[in-house]
Write a protein that holds these residues in place. Sequence first.
Motif, mmCIF file in Angstrom:
data_model
loop_
_atom_site.group_PDB
_atom_site.id
_atom_site.type_symbol
_atom_site.label_atom_id
_atom_site.label_comp_id
_atom_site.label_asym_id
_atom_site.label_seq_id
_atom_site.Cartn_x
_atom_site.Cartn_y
_atom_site.Cartn_z
ATOM 1 N N LEU A 236 0.831 -1.195 0.000
ATOM 2 C CA LEU A 236 0.000 0.000 0.000
ATOM 3 C C LEU A 236 0.868 1.248 0.000
ATOM 4 C CD1 LEU A 236 -2.517 -1.175 2.710
ATOM 5 C CD2 LEU A 236 -3.148 -0.632 0.368
ATOM 6 N N SER A 237 0.357 2.310 -0.593
ATOM 7 C CA SER A 237 1.055 3.590 -0.498
ATOM 8 C C SER A 237 1.137 4.003 0.958
ATOM 9 C CB SER A 237 0.306 4.656 -1.300
ATOM 10 O OG SER A 237 0.273 4.312 -2.660
ATOM 11 N N THR A 238 2.301 4.459 1.355
ATOM 12 C CA THR A 238 2.483 4.830 2.755
ATOM 13 C C THR A 238 2.275 6.329 2.951
ATOM 14 O OG1 THR A 238 4.847 5.117 2.377
ATOM 15 C CG2 THR A 238 4.126 2.966 3.163
ATOM 16 N N ASN A 239 1.983 6.687 4.171
ATOM 17 C CA ASN A 239 1.876 8.092 4.593
ATOM 18 C C ASN A 239 0.659 8.836 4.041
ATOM 19 O OD1 ASN A 239 4.287 7.843 6.038
ATOM 20 N ND2 ASN A 239 5.500 8.283 4.208
ATOM 21 N N LEU A 240 -0.248 8.138 3.388
ATOM 22 C CA LEU A 240 -1.506 8.802 3.053
ATOM 23 C C LEU A 240 -2.288 9.002 4.345
ATOM 24 C CD1 LEU A 240 -2.760 6.972 -0.171
ATOM 25 C CD2 LEU A 240 -1.873 9.288 0.000
ATOM 26 N N PRO A 241 -3.022 10.107 4.462
ATOM 27 C CA PRO A 241 -3.764 10.345 5.704
ATOM 28 C C PRO A 241 -4.852 9.313 5.922
ATOM 29 C CG PRO A 241 -4.448 11.901 4.010
ATOM 30 C CD PRO A 241 -3.253 11.168 3.460
ATOM 31 N N VAL B 5 -7.437 15.798 -11.887
ATOM 32 C CA VAL B 5 -7.894 15.417 -13.230
ATOM 33 C C VAL B 5 -7.750 13.915 -13.464
ATOM 34 C CG1 VAL B 5 -7.490 15.712 -15.696
ATOM 35 C CG2 VAL B 5 -7.371 17.697 -14.171
ATOM 36 N N LEU B 6 -6.632 13.350 -13.021
ATOM 37 C CA LEU B 6 -6.400 11.923 -13.238
ATOM 38 C C LEU B 6 -7.431 11.063 -12.514
ATOM 39 C CD1 LEU B 6 -2.508 11.596 -13.061
ATOM 40 C CD2 LEU B 6 -3.985 11.364 -15.062
ATOM 41 N N LYS C 179 -8.447 17.350 0.534
ATOM 42 C CA LYS C 179 -8.806 18.349 1.548
ATOM 43 C C LYS C 179 -7.847 18.298 2.738
ATOM 44 C CE LYS C 179 -13.739 18.458 0.349
ATOM 45 N NZ LYS C 179 -13.900 19.909 0.126
ATOM 46 N N LEU C 180 -7.301 17.121 3.041
ATOM 47 C CA LEU C 180 -6.404 16.972 4.180
ATOM 48 C C LEU C 180 -4.954 17.338 3.844
ATOM 49 C CD1 LEU C 180 -7.748 13.604 5.659
ATOM 50 C CD2 LEU C 180 -7.994 15.868 6.682
ATOM 51 N N THR C 181 -4.557 17.158 2.576
ATOM 52 C CA THR C 181 -3.150 17.365 2.210
ATOM 53 C C THR C 181 -2.937 18.508 1.237
ATOM 54 O OG1 THR C 181 -3.212 15.864 0.299
ATOM 55 C CG2 THR C 181 -2.758 14.883 2.469
ATOM 56 N N THR D 273 -3.828 10.934 -6.626
ATOM 57 C CA THR D 273 -3.092 10.251 -7.689
ATOM 58 C C THR D 273 -1.616 10.635 -7.679
ATOM 59 O OG1 THR D 273 -3.871 11.976 -9.205
ATOM 60 C CG2 THR D 273 -5.066 9.895 -9.216
ATOM 61 N N LYS D 274 -1.326 11.896 -7.363
ATOM 62 C CA LYS D 274 0.065 12.364 -7.282
ATOM 63 C C LYS D 274 0.774 11.717 -6.104
ATOM 64 C CE LYS D 274 2.782 16.665 -6.926
ATOM 65 N NZ LYS D 274 3.390 16.472 -5.593
#
Length: 314
Positions: free
Chosen positions: A114-119, A150-151, A172-174, A179-180
């Motif tokens: 999983l992508s890390t550090n996402l809120p 957009v993506l 809204k949180l970051t 996607t970025k």
Amino acid sequence: MSEQLPVINLMGPTASGKTALACELYERGGFELISVDSALVYKDMDIGTAKPTKDEQALFPHHLIDIISPLEVYSAAQFVDDACVLIDDIHQRGKTPILVGGTMLYFKALLEGLSTNLPGADATVRAEIEAKAEQEGWEAVYAELCAVDVLAGEKFKVSDRQRIIRALEVYKLTGQPITKLQAEQPKNVPYRYTFHNHALLPDRLELHKRIEKRLEIMWKIGFLNEVEDLIKKYDLNENLPSMRAVGYRQVLEFLYNGDRSLKKIQEMEDKALFATRQLAKRQYTWLRSLQESHNFQTYLTIKQAQEDLRNCYG
């Protein structure tokens, strides 16, 4: 580097027969079963999830069944954490874990990380997004997402409500598009395992027959009563992840509508059947996508799978 330890993944759409296959393997000894099902984690949700009965669970114990209440949330990240702990424990006992289920997001998270550090989820932000959807419609919420990411707008449809909520929540949180962030962040892949992937992919028409038969049995043995009991026991609403499970959403809508006529009952059953078929379609799509990146053994029939699994794991 230490030897990588084996993990057997047994996947397939709903009603494909994967649980019976896993139980057959379990009987040979040397294995333990881990459920990979986002609905089986919930207590008191038994009939509509086709959960193994208490007697079946006594014969074929499954980890990660009945671990939270229908009011709680269980994420793919939590699944990966729990599954990895269980896999390590099972290996330490000298056995091989069999992961069996149809929640392809969980399998993908385990296989690819999983992508890390996402809120994490934010209840306040989510409530604001859902309030806008209620006041202005999901088209307006989708348009807001398209304006900031957009993506994501290209990947999602207006009907992908949970994905839209999550994407907007992250923005809204970051202040950055999800996607970025996903593209930039490293993956946490459990490289210490060797995954052996097996998938049941029966003919669509045959699967539809099985789905219809399974639902007929569910109605007969009291699926409607089960949801009525859930309403009495828990403060349920349609936005809870547990109540977004196929079948439960349709029954909850029917019960809260109040019209118990035969016509409305038939409409509810038809909607549940359609939703289950749509779930199976999405599961096929997920599996095909996973096959592009991972080695798989796929089977059209249960008999094919039985013969191959006997040869593989004797």
